[in-house]
Design a protein around this motif. Structure first.
Motif, PDB file in Angstrom:
ATOM      1  N   GLY A   4     -17.169  -6.017  -4.136  1.00 43.07           N
ATOM      2  CA  GLY A   4     -16.794  -4.913  -3.149  1.00 43.07           C
ATOM      3  C   GLY A   4     -15.208  -4.790  -3.021  1.00 43.07           C
ATOM      4  O   GLY A   4     -14.689  -3.734  -2.621  1.00 43.07           O
ATOM      5  N   PHE A   5     -14.293  -5.540  -3.323  1.00 40.81           N
ATOM      6  CA  PHE A   5     -12.897  -5.591  -3.244  1.00 40.81           C
ATOM      7  C   PHE A   5     -12.181  -4.861  -4.332  1.00 40.81           C
ATOM      8  O   PHE A   5     -12.677  -5.110  -5.679  1.00 40.81           O
ATOM      9  CB  PHE A   5     -12.341  -6.992  -2.904  1.00 40.81           C
ATOM     10  CG  PHE A   5     -10.916  -6.793  -3.222  1.00 40.81           C
ATOM     11  CD1 PHE A   5     -10.068  -6.474  -1.820  1.00 40.81           C
ATOM     12  CD2 PHE A   5      -9.984  -7.019  -4.141  1.00 40.81           C
ATOM     13  CE1 PHE A   5      -8.611  -6.694  -1.871  1.00 40.81           C
ATOM     14  CE2 PHE A   5      -8.721  -7.000  -4.131  1.00 40.81           C
ATOM     15  CZ  PHE A   5      -7.985  -6.442  -2.932  1.00 40.81           C
ATOM     16  N   TRP A   6     -11.240  -3.951  -4.143  1.00 41.26           N
ATOM     17  CA  TRP A   6     -10.696  -3.296  -5.214  1.00 41.26           C
ATOM     18  C   TRP A   6      -9.154  -3.201  -4.768  1.00 41.26           C
ATOM     19  O   TRP A   6      -8.773  -2.919  -3.591  1.00 41.26           O
ATOM     20  CB  TRP A   6     -11.114  -1.741  -5.249  1.00 41.26           C
ATOM     21  CG  TRP A   6     -12.638  -1.559  -5.794  1.00 41.26           C
ATOM     22  CD1 TRP A   6     -13.747  -1.580  -5.002  1.00 41.26           C
ATOM     23  CD2 TRP A   6     -12.803  -1.227  -6.965  1.00 41.26           C
ATOM     24  NE1 TRP A   6     -14.844  -1.321  -5.781  1.00 41.26           N
ATOM     25  CE2 TRP A   6     -14.311  -1.202  -7.076  1.00 41.26           C
ATOM     26  CE3 TRP A   6     -12.159  -0.936  -8.342  1.00 41.26           C
ATOM     27  CZ2 TRP A   6     -15.077  -0.977  -8.313  1.00 41.26           C
ATOM     28  CZ3 TRP A   6     -12.874  -0.769  -9.403  1.00 41.26           C
ATOM     29  CH2 TRP A   6     -14.054  -0.754  -9.437  1.00 41.26           C
ATOM     30  N   TYR A   7      -8.471  -3.548  -5.748  1.00 40.22           N
ATOM     31  CA  TYR A   7      -6.972  -3.214  -5.697  1.00 40.22           C
ATOM     32  C   TYR A   7      -6.819  -1.837  -5.477  1.00 40.22           C
ATOM     33  O   TYR A   7      -7.077  -1.106  -6.241  1.00 40.22           O
ATOM     34  CB  TYR A   7      -6.119  -3.888  -6.639  1.00 40.22           C
ATOM     35  CG  TYR A   7      -6.013  -5.571  -6.710  1.00 40.22           C
ATOM     36  CD1 TYR A   7      -5.365  -6.158  -5.891  1.00 40.22           C
ATOM     37  CD2 TYR A   7      -7.142  -5.992  -7.600  1.00 40.22           C
ATOM     38  CE1 TYR A   7      -5.495  -7.661  -5.983  1.00 40.22           C
ATOM     39  CE2 TYR A   7      -6.963  -7.486  -7.540  1.00 40.22           C
ATOM     40  CZ  TYR A   7      -6.278  -8.137  -6.725  1.00 40.22           C
ATOM     41  OH  TYR A   7      -6.205  -9.543  -6.711  1.00 40.22           O
ATOM     42  N   ASP A   8      -5.871  -1.377  -4.492  1.00 39.85           N
ATOM     43  CA  ASP A   8      -5.474   0.059  -4.526  1.00 39.85           C
ATOM     44  C   ASP A   8      -3.698  -0.299  -4.060  1.00 39.85           C
ATOM     45  O   ASP A   8      -3.675   0.070  -2.884  1.00 39.85           O
ATOM     46  CB  ASP A   8      -6.336   0.893  -3.610  1.00 39.85           C
ATOM     47  CG  ASP A   8      -6.053   2.099  -3.419  1.00 39.85           C
ATOM     48  OD1 ASP A   8      -4.913   2.705  -4.176  1.00 39.85           O
ATOM     49  OD2 ASP A   8      -6.721   3.031  -2.730  1.00 39.85           O
ATOM     50  N   GLN A   9      -2.995  -0.329  -5.237  1.00 40.22           N
ATOM     51  CA  GLN A   9      -1.580  -0.474  -4.762  1.00 40.22           C
ATOM     52  C   GLN A   9      -0.707   0.495  -4.758  1.00 40.22           C
ATOM     53  O   GLN A   9      -1.006   1.679  -5.500  1.00 40.22           O
ATOM     54  CB  GLN A   9      -0.963  -1.561  -5.984  1.00 40.22           C
ATOM     55  CG  GLN A   9      -1.854  -2.769  -5.975  1.00 40.22           C
ATOM     56  CD  GLN A   9      -1.791  -3.433  -7.146  1.00 40.22           C
ATOM     57  OE1 GLN A   9      -2.373  -4.646  -7.566  1.00 40.22           O
ATOM     58  NE2 GLN A   9      -1.229  -2.961  -8.244  1.00 40.22           N
ATOM     59  N   ALA A  10       0.271   0.449  -4.142  1.00 37.46           N
ATOM     60  CA  ALA A  10       1.439   1.653  -3.846  1.00 37.46           C
ATOM     61  C   ALA A  10       2.210   1.451  -5.289  1.00 37.46           C
ATOM     62  O   ALA A  10       3.008   2.394  -5.505  1.00 37.46           O
ATOM     63  CB  ALA A  10       2.094   1.558  -2.460  1.00 37.46           C
ATOM     64  N   GLU A  11       2.314   0.400  -5.844  1.00 37.90           N
ATOM     65  CA  GLU A  11       3.088   0.136  -7.120  1.00 37.90           C
ATOM     66  C   GLU A  11       2.181   0.507  -8.080  1.00 37.90           C
ATOM     67  O   GLU A  11       1.103   0.276  -8.320  1.00 37.90           O
ATOM     68  CB  GLU A  11       3.565  -1.188  -7.216  1.00 37.90           C
ATOM     69  CG  GLU A  11       4.217  -1.791  -5.916  1.00 37.90           C
ATOM     70  CD  GLU A  11       4.455  -3.286  -6.054  1.00 37.90           C
ATOM     71  OE1 GLU A  11       5.413  -3.833  -6.207  1.00 37.90           O
ATOM     72  OE2 GLU A  11       3.299  -3.848  -5.703  1.00 37.90           O
ATOM     73  N   ALA A  12       3.036   0.983  -9.422  1.00 35.92           N
ATOM     74  CA  ALA A  12       2.141   0.987 -10.728  1.00 35.92           C
ATOM     75  C   ALA A  12       2.244  -0.535 -10.997  1.00 35.92           C
ATOM     76  O   ALA A  12       3.119  -1.315 -10.692  1.00 35.92           O
ATOM     77  CB  ALA A  12       3.085   1.956 -11.675  1.00 35.92           C
TER      78      ALA A  12
END
Length: 120
Positions: free
Chosen positions: A41-49
């Protein structure tokens, strides 16, 4: 700086991340995995490319909106724009997976291919 292909000590207990280079808006890391995956259920959703490449080993990367996981092996790379939800679905539990991860501030305009002034 570590040898990029060094796989000792790789353990199933914890993934190892080593910073290799940092500059304004840019960070390069070496990651060593052995059977680790993102929690359910965990997803990375980063402000960086992020541009990530597998140097050795095998992994599967899930990207939100894609029907199938991406299978990655030595030499495979993926560009993930800022805000691209993704997760590590699997890394090989029998051999270490060595990744290079380049994180770039999106205001620097990261894109695949030639630099903007070289595009036609």
């Amino acid at each position: 700086m570590p040898n990029l292909f060094d796989t000792t000590p790789a353990t199933p207990a914890a993934e190892r991340t080593e910073p290799l280079l940092t500059a304004a808006g840019v960070r390069l890391e070496r990651v060593l995995s052995l059977g680790q995956a993102s929690p359910p259920g965990f997803w990375y959703d980063q402000a960086e490319a992020e541009w990530v490449a597998v140097l050795s080993g095998r992994a599967r990367l899930a990207i939100a909106g894609e029907a199938h996981d991406r299978e990655l092996g030595p030499g495979d790379a993926v560009f993930l724009p800022a805000g691209c939800r993704h997760r590590v679905a699997w890394t090989d539990p029998d051999q270490p997976t060595v990744w290079l991860a380049l994180f770039v501030d999106p205001t620097l305009g990261p894109a695949l291919g030639p630099a903007p002034q070289e595009r036609k």
